[in-house]
Design a protein around this motif. Structure first.
Motif, PDB file in Angstrom:
ATOM      1  N   ARG A 164      40.392  33.564  40.039  1.00 42.86           N
ATOM      2  CA  ARG A 164      39.879  34.824  39.469  1.00 42.86           C
ATOM      3  C   ARG A 164      41.028  35.765  39.094  1.00 42.86           C
ATOM      4  O   ARG A 164      41.019  36.370  38.010  1.00 42.86           O
ATOM      5  CB  ARG A 164      38.965  35.517  40.478  1.00 42.86           C
ATOM      6  CG  ARG A 164      38.423  36.844  39.949  1.00 42.86           C
ATOM      7  CD  ARG A 164      37.798  37.718  41.009  1.00 42.86           C
ATOM      8  NE  ARG A 164      37.408  38.983  40.409  1.00 42.86           N
ATOM      9  CZ  ARG A 164      38.210  40.034  40.248  1.00 42.86           C
ATOM     10  NH1 ARG A 164      39.476  39.968  40.624  1.00 42.86           N
ATOM     11  NH2 ARG A 164      37.760  41.151  39.684  1.00 42.86           N
TER      12      ARG A 164
ATOM     13  N   LYS B 151      34.360  38.519  30.357  1.00 44.49           N
ATOM     14  CA  LYS B 151      33.164  37.727  30.701  1.00 44.49           C
ATOM     15  C   LYS B 151      33.529  36.480  31.493  1.00 44.49           C
ATOM     16  O   LYS B 151      32.851  36.107  32.448  1.00 44.49           O
ATOM     17  CB  LYS B 151      32.421  37.324  29.420  1.00 44.49           C
ATOM     18  CG  LYS B 151      31.647  38.459  28.772  1.00 44.49           C
ATOM     19  CD  LYS B 151      30.885  37.977  27.550  1.00 44.49           C
ATOM     20  CE  LYS B 151      30.137  39.134  26.887  1.00 44.49           C
ATOM     21  NZ  LYS B 151      29.427  38.705  25.664  1.00 44.49           N
ATOM     22  N   VAL B 152      34.632  35.835  31.080  1.00 45.21           N
ATOM     23  CA  VAL B 152      35.101  34.656  31.814  1.00 45.21           C
ATOM     24  C   VAL B 152      35.483  35.058  33.242  1.00 45.21           C
ATOM     25  O   VAL B 152      35.121  34.378  34.212  1.00 45.21           O
ATOM     26  CB  VAL B 152      36.316  34.011  31.093  1.00 45.21           C
ATOM     27  CG1 VAL B 152      36.871  32.859  31.930  1.00 45.21           C
ATOM     28  CG2 VAL B 152      35.925  33.515  29.705  1.00 45.21           C
TER      29      VAL B 152
ATOM     30  N   GLU C  71      34.395  37.582  34.916  1.00 50.78           N
ATOM     31  CA  GLU C  71      33.175  37.937  35.653  1.00 50.78           C
ATOM     32  C   GLU C  71      32.485  36.699  36.217  1.00 50.78           C
ATOM     33  O   GLU C  71      31.942  36.730  37.322  1.00 50.78           O
ATOM     34  CB  GLU C  71      32.215  38.702  34.732  1.00 50.78           C
ATOM     35  CG  GLU C  71      31.003  39.241  35.465  1.00 50.78           C
ATOM     36  CD  GLU C  71      30.013  39.924  34.529  1.00 50.78           C
ATOM     37  OE1 GLU C  71      29.014  40.465  35.043  1.00 50.78           O
ATOM     38  OE2 GLU C  71      30.217  39.885  33.309  1.00 50.78           O
ATOM     39  N   SER C  72      32.510  35.616  35.444  1.00 52.89           N
ATOM     40  CA  SER C  72      31.878  34.373  35.916  1.00 52.89           C
ATOM     41  C   SER C  72      32.583  33.807  37.143  1.00 52.89           C
ATOM     42  O   SER C  72      32.012  33.011  37.887  1.00 52.89           O
ATOM     43  CB  SER C  72      31.863  33.330  34.796  1.00 52.89           C
ATOM     44  OG  SER C  72      33.173  32.874  34.508  1.00 52.89           O
ATOM     45  N   LYS C  73      33.832  34.222  37.357  1.00 51.98           N
ATOM     46  CA  LYS C  73      34.603  33.765  38.521  1.00 51.98           C
ATOM     47  C   LYS C  73      34.552  34.780  39.661  1.00 51.98           C
ATOM     48  O   LYS C  73      35.216  34.605  40.683  1.00 51.98           O
ATOM     49  CB  LYS C  73      36.080  33.551  38.131  1.00 51.98           C
ATOM     50  CG  LYS C  73      36.311  32.730  36.871  1.00 51.98           C
ATOM     51  CD  LYS C  73      36.007  31.270  37.081  1.00 51.98           C
ATOM     52  CE  LYS C  73      36.310  30.476  35.805  1.00 51.98           C
ATOM     53  NZ  LYS C  73      35.926  29.050  35.953  1.00 51.98           N
TER      54      LYS C  73
ATOM     55  N   LYS D 148      33.083  43.194  40.282  1.00 56.54           N
ATOM     56  CA  LYS D 148      32.318  43.145  39.024  1.00 56.54           C
ATOM     57  C   LYS D 148      32.239  44.537  38.401  1.00 56.54           C
ATOM     58  O   LYS D 148      32.322  44.694  37.181  1.00 56.54           O
ATOM     59  CB  LYS D 148      30.905  42.609  39.277  1.00 56.54           C
ATOM     60  CG  LYS D 148      30.846  41.116  39.526  1.00 56.54           C
ATOM     61  CD  LYS D 148      29.397  40.642  39.674  1.00 56.54           C
ATOM     62  CE  LYS D 148      29.342  39.127  39.860  1.00 56.54           C
ATOM     63  NZ  LYS D 148      27.961  38.625  40.009  1.00 56.54           N
TER      64      LYS D 148
END
Length: 386
Positions: free
Chosen positions: A98, A122-123, A125-127, A134
């Motif tokens: 992350r 966004k990438v 955030e997915s991690k 967040k």
């Protein structure tokens, strides 16, 4: 995308200078200084995407050698970031992965590549698992939105932040979000909500990346004056210790607020004249300058007339330190627009107030709605009969 503790983020300072370059009433000598400042910012952070945009719009002159050196430097930095991500994904844990993706997001933010920054946020955030982290990504997005006044992005980010807070989140971030939302409301002419949000944040303000505290107080006073009644203004603004400690740092602001509350109208307009330039040169308030001018005059004229059933135009002109002709023209406009409840007797030179009766207004509204309902029922009964 945060500045140092207690300082405004450099990109928002840059945005203000770019805004000032668009104003026609800024002297050319000042614009040259702003151009130099903008060029220094762009060069310092290798903001190649922004530099190319500013060259295309003739804000800055092209320097092919600088463009090429920036491109080489950015390609090298990007390659290292990608290697760091690959290494983290292969050899390290989720936290390190992350952090590597976050570093790439911050890289795109730093160089002013908004599209790639949003894409990589966004990438990242997915991690991300923790709600607080967040939320930090949402604040990065909000700052990107405020840089180029992308209100659609700002509105969506605020809603996203609110939904995240339903999952948890600390008070410090919640209070910061209030200031961001207040700034958004002020920038979109929702001064009432902006005032409420700013006033809620006075004692907990930590959002220095947006603006200094004295600027925050400036916005709070301006939005409150046209949004609050006299009692609320006294309690929440005039007597607020947090405001009293800072208000003297903003030229004319203390006189502007206190002369209105104390009904010193001549002093009020003198102070307001001193503030108009500051409002004009503010990138968030500038689009609403004419609207704000009308609203503040509505407030002050209404307050003056509230004390009288009738008053001579000459007395009002004297109180405001203007001519009878000016007051005549001013009030005519506001009366015609339904902003002031009074009428002018030109022959006698008198203003007669005709404040609307709240109970009578409610009665009239009820009658009107009742008539509307009866008409709907009659139409419905005819349909049923058929």
């Amino acid at each position: 995308m945060e500045g140092e503790e207690g300082s405004q983020h450099p990109h928002l300072i840059l945005a203000s200078k770019l805004f000032l370059l668009t104003l026609s009433d800024i002297p050319d000598i000042e614009k040259l200084r702003f151009k130099d400042d903008v060029f220094t910012f762009v060069k310092q952070d290798d903001m190649l995407p922004l530099y190319e945009t500013l060259i295309a719009s003739s804000v800055l002159d092209a320097d092919p050698a600088l463009v090429e050196s920036m491109r080489v430097k950015l390609d090298d930095q990007l390659k290292k970031l990608d290697e760091k991500i690959a290494d983290a994904e292969e050899n390290l844990g989720e936290s390190e992965i992350r952090e590597a993706h976050l570093a790439k997001s911050l890289f795109f933010i730093r160089i002013g590549d908004k599209e790639k920054a949003l894409e990589h946020i966004k990438v990242t955030e997915s991690k991300t698992v923790a709600v607080g982290q967040k939320m930090d990504l949402v604040f990065y997005t909000l700052l990107l939105g405020f840089f180029d006044m992308d209100f659609d992005l700002i509105a969506k980010s605020i809603e996203k932040a609110k939904s995240l807070f339903e999952e948890g989140g600390d008070w410090e971030r919640k209070n910061r979000l209030k200031v961001y939302e207040g700034l958004y409301c002020m920038s979109t002419r929702n001064f009432k909500k902006a005032a409420d949000l700013f006033l809620d944040s006075i004692s907990t303000f930590t959002t220095y990346e947006l603006f200094p505290y004295d600027t925050f107080i400036f916005y709070t006073v301006l939005t409150s004056i046209i949004s609050l009644d006299r009692v609320s203004l006294k309690q929440k603004v005039v007597d607020a210790p947090e405001i009293l400690t800072v208000i003297g740092k903003v030229p004319h602001l203390s006189e502007f607020l206190n002369s209105l509350y104390d009904c010193q109208y001549k002093s009020f307009f003198t102070a307001f004249d001193g503030l108009t330039e500051q409002i004009k040169l503010d990138r968030y308030l500038h689009p609403h300058f004419r609207y704000y001018m009308r609203e503040i005059r509505t407030v002050v004229y209404s307050q003056f007339l509230e004390s009288y059933k009738s008053v001579t135009i000459e007395a009002m002109a004297k109180a405001f330190g203007v001519t009878v002709g000016f007051i005549d023209v001013e009030l005519s406009r506001f009366i015609a627009a339904g902003k002031l409840h009074c009428k002018i007797d030109k022959v006698a030179g008198v203003l007669e107030t005709n404040r609307p009766d709240a109970k009578n207004a409610l009665y009239q509204a009820t009658i009107k709605q009742g008539d509307f309902l009866l008409n709907r029922i009659q139409k419905l009964s005819r349909v049923i009969d058929l």
